[in-house]
Scaffold this active site. Sequence first.
Site, PDB file in Angstrom:
ATOM      1  CG  ASP A  49       6.531   7.289  -3.153  1.00  0.00           C
ATOM      2  OD1 ASP A  49       6.315   8.438  -3.052  1.00  0.00           O
ATOM      3  OD2 ASP A  49       7.531   6.625  -3.462  1.00  0.00           O
ATOM      4  N   GLY A 103       4.671  10.258  -8.759  1.00  0.00           N
ATOM      5  CA  GLY A 103       5.966   9.058  -9.238  1.00  0.00           C
ATOM      6  C   GLY A 103       6.250   8.520  -8.037  1.00  0.00           C
ATOM      7  CG  ASP A 106       8.348  11.502  -5.535  1.00  0.00           C
ATOM      8  OD1 ASP A 106       7.934  10.863  -4.972  1.00  0.00           O
ATOM      9  OD2 ASP A 106       8.327  12.649  -5.722  1.00  0.00           O
ATOM     10  CB  SER A 112      -4.842 -13.462   9.940  1.00  0.00           C
ATOM     11  OG  SER A 112      -5.000 -14.836  10.470  1.00  0.00           O
ATOM     12  CG  HIS A 166      -7.554  -5.432  -3.035  1.00  0.00           C
ATOM     13  ND1 HIS A 166      -8.730  -4.965  -3.530  1.00  0.00           N
ATOM     14  CD2 HIS A 166      -6.819  -4.394  -2.565  1.00  0.00           C
ATOM     15  CE1 HIS A 166      -8.475  -3.659  -3.832  1.00  0.00           C
ATOM     16  NE2 HIS A 166      -7.555  -3.141  -2.925  1.00  0.00           N
ATOM     17  NE  ARG A 169      -3.456   2.603   2.708  1.00  0.00           N
ATOM     18  CZ  ARG A 169      -4.028   2.977   3.627  1.00  0.00           C
ATOM     19  NH1 ARG A 169      -4.103   2.127   4.602  1.00  0.00           N
ATOM     20  NH2 ARG A 169      -4.429   4.236   3.562  1.00  0.00           N
ATOM     21  N   PRO A 200      -7.696   7.922  -5.124  1.00  0.00           N
ATOM     22  CG  PRO A 200      -8.463   6.041  -6.732  1.00  0.00           C
ATOM     23  CD  PRO A 200      -7.335   6.825  -6.154  1.00  0.00           C
TER      24      PRO A 200
END
Length: 339
Positions: free
Chosen positions: A78, A83, A85, A257, A198, A73, A168
């Site tokens: 990032d 970009g 970076d 998990s 996911h 994530r 989003p």
Amino acid sequence: MRKSPGGCIIMWALLLLLLSLTEIEAADTLQSKNLQWHYYRYQNKCRDAEVYVKYQVEQHWKEDTTITRKLLRLLYSDCMVNGCDGSVLLEGPESERMAPQNSGLGGFALIEKIKAVLEQRCPGVVSCSDILNLATRDAAHLAGSPSYPVLTGRRDGPRTTAASVDLPSPSISWEQALAYFQSKGLDVLDLATLLGAHSTGMTHCRYITDRLYNFNGTGKPDPDMNSSFRSKMSKLCPPRSKGQPDPLVNLNQKTGSNYRFLSSYYSEILSHRGVFHLDNDLFKGNDTLQIVQEFAAGFEDFRRSFALSMSRMGNIGVLTGKQGEIRRDCRFTNAEKPN
Ligand SMILES: *[C@@H]1O[C@H](CO)[C@@H](O)[C@H](O)[C@H]1NC(C)=O
Ligand SMILES: *[C@@H]1O[C@H](CO)[C@@H](O)[C@H](O)[C@H]1NC(C)=O
Ligand SMILES: *[C@@H]1O[C@H](CO)[C@@H](O)[C@H](O)[C@H]1NC(C)=O
């Protein structure tokens, strides 16, 4: 249901397309953006940089396997914003990581730890953005993804603000998600593939309560959700009003998990058991349905495609050569923290 011969041919055509795309684009990526295969080794910058990163990730993984979903994530947050970076790693009240979309981000401590080790071994040489890309690859590999090549030589970018974060919400529609991916130079196969991450992820119930109780303002559940799945999710995410707890649930109910990459993410979608509306939408388009069927049936195809899409995401907007800087501390720009 038995597959028709026609269906088989379509699947084969798709598989061949995936294979040839993989080869063409892998060759493409290997030359693009001035990133290099084993940059730190072959440029005599820091021979064992990748070994140090991998060792630290392995040590961390022994204590905490949730690091895989955290880094996946973090890298996504990032790369998609301004970009790859390392700007999401910068600290401060107005920083990217303070954006509401980034609430609950994790994995920073491991990146900072690896940076500290590398600053001891090879001071001022290895960028925070490369560390994030390499560490995510290694953590994903520990969770069952293939160990794909991460080209290196990225440099760290300047500060951007929380307000510039355009990530989003996870409850958007497929069309919105695809438009967002396309605006970053990624395509439908990248989206269908990266959603497979996911398989190791979790979400707060608030992002799915509309699907369970009031879909799109209808006062009813999402009609596309498997009904036995809906009862299960309703127990995990009861209707809540403000101030009540907002539990975390696994995005792949089959993974539990374990935080493993599993093809069950895609077979769950075929049974209309995707947690987000976006996951569930994958079975609706003819093109994405074929991708889902392929990945559910042949996990190797997913793994190959995952490697390619992670490389494509890791190439978005990278800084190289004399652009940007090599931060001494991932949390601050060099100007903010001179020596
Ligand atoms: C949600 O409702 C709007 C307006 O009624 C409609 O145009 C849209 O297609 C609906 N979206 C879904 C995913 O059902
Ligand atoms: C709903 O999920 C159950 C359990 O996995 C499965 O047996 C059933 O086929 C699913 N229903 C649909 C419509 O996919
Ligand atoms: C999917 O394919 C079927 C049959 O080929 C066609 O009737 C349908 O319109 C297509 N749906 C979409 C969303 O393209």
